[in-house]
Scaffold this active site. Structure first.
Site, PDB file in Angstrom:
ATOM      1  N   ASP A 455      -4.389 -35.139  21.753  1.00 43.76           N
ATOM      2  CA  ASP A 455      -4.722 -33.814  21.235  1.00 43.76           C
ATOM      3  C   ASP A 455      -3.922 -32.762  21.999  1.00 43.76           C
ATOM      4  OD1 ASP A 455      -6.043 -31.828  19.843  1.00 43.76           O
ATOM      5  OD2 ASP A 455      -7.870 -31.927  21.045  1.00 43.76           O
ATOM      6  N   GLU A 458       0.956 -29.752  20.808  1.00 46.01           N
ATOM      7  CA  GLU A 458       1.944 -28.958  20.067  1.00 46.01           C
ATOM      8  C   GLU A 458       3.118 -28.467  20.946  1.00 46.01           C
ATOM      9  OE1 GLU A 458      -1.595 -29.522  18.073  1.00 46.01           O
ATOM     10  OE2 GLU A 458      -1.420 -28.394  19.932  1.00 46.01           O
ATOM     11  N   ASP A 578      -8.871 -28.092  13.742  1.00 47.85           N
ATOM     12  CA  ASP A 578     -10.101 -27.300  13.874  1.00 47.85           C
ATOM     13  C   ASP A 578     -10.387 -26.553  12.586  1.00 47.85           C
ATOM     14  OD1 ASP A 578     -10.042 -28.238  16.430  1.00 47.85           O
ATOM     15  OD2 ASP A 578      -9.370 -26.365  17.336  1.00 47.85           O
TER      16      ASP A 578
END
Length: 931
Positions: A455, A458, A578
């Site tokens: 996670d 990015e 999300d």
């Protein structure tokens, strides 16, 4: 995983308000700040054929200008038909090597090196010239000003055309160091899909005027038309020519940030670096496009069987006893559950590869894992890339010793995420890949996890700029949510990499490209700039993680990654980040899921019931009815949201038992689809136009979807509704809840009853669907007897056919293939001829399936013509003692306004039970229908 600011804070509310208006602002800002036409483009000055069947040319700039920097004076053009259905057009600096997606990350043929000597011209450099081979795509060019077009050989249709006239809204090609621009004309009736990752409020079709920015960014998926976690600069174009559908694909293989402007009749790329590396895929079917695309970028990863079970997660399982309670409550509620997850609650102060000695003591966790592993359940935990800067932390110390971190001015770049100050591993560095694998091995020795969730990759950073650890204060404080920046930071604007001349629409607000991520002037292995490699971070981490897990035990890995790039599907599954617990986000989840199938990442799903805030009970009912049919099906929620496991409401538990109950019966079908995905790239979840490309009404349909070619999901997506208006493409469709109910559509919308606990699922004619009895865990469900559902066009008496397939294997093996002695592939066929029904199988490598001792116990055949009962049932030429039941099927033949049926017709459903046909052995079953 988590938000960068709390959902209730004033700063977040302001940001969301701004983002809700960003589409119009971004469009006007970008178009007003950039001239519509820059310069006069390039001219082709020489060209020659290459030894491998391509051609190589040189382009020279026609008139220099300084808008967005100096033009690169001479370019190298390389064109090659790589296969009969794939054409490559590569344009770069003729004098200097430029950044490209590394060939070791995404293996592909390399074009000729720059500074090649150009020989004599192949043709006169005037007019329009064609370059063609035996393939389907024709490349043509105009020398001055240079432009090119790609056409179909079969019908002359132009697929891509960069020529620019006085009346066109775009100019000639631009190629500067930090600004590349190229455009193509498009027919108004072309339907485009792709260019993600973003949340598309208008549905799966690209919408003229919406902004499409590609730059991996950690902003919540609730933000519409903004650059989200992944970058996929590929689109599919579907259009009709003379009544026939044709699909093709276009990939611009470039990892730099870009804006793509789609105007309906044109599409313009504005890219802040790299090269033009175009790949054109001829199709002509949507499945053909994805097949050709994934043959280049990598076939989707094989998934273990249990990955298609149901998954439960939450940020906020504070200790092990809570997790144990969740597993127990699913069992008590009789809701299937295969995998339990931990967000970072298991960690010691949020540090990767650690356990909290208080909340998740190793001995107790091991005992819990022994218990769930014993019944076939699995356990997955999260890993964020940021490694805590902490001299007492072995993971960090070993990383420093091996020099694995991204650098800024010679020192590891400092950022902040959950544990506080962190450094980011540089996954472009081979030493980092080895170090990462070793850390995963060490952790697995401590906690035998069954997969990893990567996670925040990015990469996400709670701070921006050049930061230092503050002296005299604790950072983070240990109170509050923990996502506020507490480092001492200053902006970095001193280089052109931090402040490029052209501002892409980053975060939907033209934010600085280094905002809340790694500074873009930071440096990776071999001097690679973060500016160029930014959107590859999650992709490179997926590759390293996949290697680590596969090397660990030689088993098939399962990895879930938030950030993705072209080719990520070869290594990882994806969830859509999300999202919000509201009806709009439920609807958006379908488009995002379908897009990722086109991107070659078929194992995808959204957080069921929404990540935050609290969903309503009704919404969670409807969401599990959709989410039960996501390829990746997981309930996940935010730390600050109330608990939303499916057993928290009895009504939701009932919906879950119904929807997941059907999913678990369909597991052999889903797993066989995953085999197809691995072999051909075919998406598991598909838009309807994949199966019905001639039917234009479904080109923009984003509220229904298919699993495979013929299982259609038609969910309720609006509050307070107990009916759903669903589009049925032409043909016969049979309800999976009551197979005596059929719809014979001419291509109309039907209004279907959909009470709270019910999901409409229909199977299309000409299908053979393998199913099992289901169960609470996929390991048990997989051992139950099979049944086959065979569907013919309603009223079939002669000439009808149906087919299906089943793949079985040892799902722990790394490879998903035949030929290893531990897999079986079965094709099923059925026909009706003059009232005689025949069903048979053709088995490849049946030994594995026969070794499992599984049988086919029931066959249901739908849509048969005739009125009398079936007779003379035989298997392999022998009469068998079975139970035969026939039932009249009611067919809705025509639909009138208001949803009432006008006229019924009847066909027969025949169910043969009590069979004991071994799975893995060829069989032939016949009977006669009473006419």
């Amino acid at each position: 995983m988590k938000l960068l600011s709390p959902p209730h804070s004033s700063s977040t509310i302001l940001l969301l308000l701004l983002l809700s208006f960003h589409g119009a602002l971004a469009s006007s800002n970008s178009s007003s700040s950039s001239p519509s036409k820059i310069g006069q483009g390039y001219r082709l000055i020489s060209i020659e054929e290459t030894h491998d069947g391509g051609f190589l040319g040189h382009l020279q700039v026609k008139q220099k200008n300084k808008i967005y920097g100096a033009d690169i004076p001479t370019l190298q053009l390389f064109v090659k038909h790589e296969t009969d259905d794939r054409l490559r057009v590569h344009i770069t600096d003729a004098e200097k090597q430029r950044w490209e997606v590394p060939y070791n990350l995404l293996p592909r043929d390399q074009p000729p090196a720059a500074k090649q000597t150009i020989g004599r011209s192949r043709k006169n450099l005037v007019g329009v010239q064609d370059y063609t081979t035996s393939g389907e795509l024709i490349f043509s060019y105009t020398a001055d000003p240079f432009s090119f077009a790609v056409r179909r050989k079969s019908n002359g249709q132009t697929l891509f055309n960069t020529s620019s006239g006085e009346s066109d809204p775009f100019g000639a090609m631009v190629f500067k160091d930090q600004y590349l621009e190229i455009s193509t004309k498009l027919p108004e009736d072309a339907s485009l899909y792709g260019l993600g990752e973003n949340t598309q409020p208008h549905g799966i079709k690209l919408y003229p005027g919406d902004p499409y920015t590609l730059y991996t960014t950690d902003i919540s998926a609730i933000n519409l038309n903004a650059d989200l976690y992944g970058s996929h600069p590929v689109y599919m174009d579907l259009r009709k020519v003379d009544g026939k559908p044709y699909a093709h694909g276009v990939l611009l293989l470039n990892s730099n940030g870009m804006d793509v402007f789609y105007k309906g009749n044109s599409l313009t790329y504005k890219v802040i670096g790299g090269v033009f590396d175009f790949y054109f895929f001829a199709g002509p079917s949507p499945l053909g496009v994805v097949d050709q695309y994934t043959s280049l970028v990598g076939r989707p990863a094989p998934m273990p069987y249990w990955a298609f079970g149901f998954h439960q997660c939450r940020w906020g399982y504070h200790n092990l006893s809570v997790v144990e309670d969740v597993v127990d409550n699913y069992k008590k509620a009789k809701i299937p559950l295969d995998v339990i997850w931990n967000d970072d609650d298991h960690m010691d102060f949020h540090k990767d590869f650690t356990l909290s000695p208080i909340s998740y003591p190793r001995e107790k966790l091991q005992a819990f894992l022994d218990k769930i592993h014993g019944i076939g359940m699995k356990y997955i935990v999260i890993i964020d890339p940021g490694i805590n800067v902490n001299s007492t932390y072995g993971v960090y110390n070993r990383g420093i010793a091996d020099d694995v971190f991204i650098k800024y001015e010679g020192q590891p770049f400092l950022a902040q995420v959950w544990p506080g100050a962190v450094n980011f591993p540089d996954f472009l560095n081979p030493k980092t890949v080895s170090w990462w694998g070793d850390e995963i091995r060490r952790f697995h020795d401590m906690v035998p996890v069954d997969g990893l969730w990567i996670d925040m990759n990015e990469a996400s950073n709670f701070c921006s700029g050049l930061c230092t650890i503050p002296k005299g204060k604790k950072c983070p404080t240990g109170t509050g949510p923990g996502w506020d920046c507490c480092l001492d930071c200053k902006n970095i604007t001193k280089t052109r990499w931090d402040d490029p001349p052209y501002k892409i629409n980053a975060s939907g607000l033209q934010a600085p490209i280094g905002f809340k991520t790694i500074a873009t002037s930071a440096v990776h292995y071999n001097g690679v700039l973060e500016y160029d490699a930014h959107s590859l971070y999650g992709f490179s981490q997926s590759i390293a993680t996949h290697k680590a897990l596969q090397d660990l035990q030689g088993k098939r890995p399962f990895i879930l990654s938030r950030s993705t790039y072209v080719g990520s599907g070869k290594y990882a599954a994806h969830w859509t980040g999300d999202n919000q617990g509201n009806w709009e986000n439920l609807k958006y989840s379908i488009s995002t899921m379908l897009n990722f199938g086109i991107f070659g990442v078929p194992m995808v799903g959204s957080d069921i019931c929404g990540f935050y805030p609290a969903p309503t009970e009704e919404l969670c009912n409807r969401w599990i009815e959709v989410g039960a049919f996501y390829p990746f099906s997981r309930d996940h929620a935010n730390f600050y949201s109330p608990r939303q496991e499916l057993y928290q409401w009895e009504s939701v538990a009932e919906s879950a038992r119904n929807a997941l109950g059907l999913r678990y019966k369909l597991l052999p079908y889903l797993y066989s689809l995953s085999y197809d995905a691995h072999m051909t790239g075919a998406p598991i979840a598909r838009p309807l136009f994949f199966s019905f490309p001639t039917y234009t009404d479904c080109y923009g349909l984003s509220t229904q979807f298919l699993l495979g070619s013929g299982l259609m999901i038609s969910p309720v997506l609006e509050q307070g509704k107990s009916q759903v208006k669903a589009l049925f493409p032409p043909g016969s469709w049979y309800s999976m809840s009551d197979m005596s109910q059929a719809i014979e559509s001419k291509g109309e919308y039907y209004t279907l009853d959909a009470p709270l606990h019910f999901i409409n699922v229909h199977v299309y004619q000409n299908t053979i669907l393998p199913m099992q009895r289901g169960g609470m865990i996929s390991k048990d469900a997989r051992l139950t007897p099979f049944s086959l559902v065979v569907t013919f066009p309603a009223g079939a008496t002669d000439g009808a056919e149906a087919k299906g397939s089943l793949f079985m294997d040892n799902d722990e093996l790394p490879e998903m293939k035949l030929g290893n002695g531990e897999s079986t592939y079965i094709e099923f066929y059925a026909t009706v001829s003059n009232g005689s029904v025949k069903l048979w199988s053709e088995v490849q490598e049946g030994k594995f399936a026969l070794g499992k001792g599984l049988i086919i116990e029931k066959v249901s055949v739908l849509g048969l013509g005739g009125s009398g009962p079936p007779s003379d049932v035989q298997v392999d030429g022998n009469a068998v003692s079975v139970t035969v039941a026939s039932k009249v099927q009611v067919r809705s033949v025509e639909q009138i306004d208001g949803g009432d049926e006008k006229g019924n017709n009847k066909s027969m459903m025949v169910e043969v039970s009590g069979l004991e046909i071994p799975v893995g052995k060829n069989f032939a079953m016949t009977w006669h229908m009473g006419l």
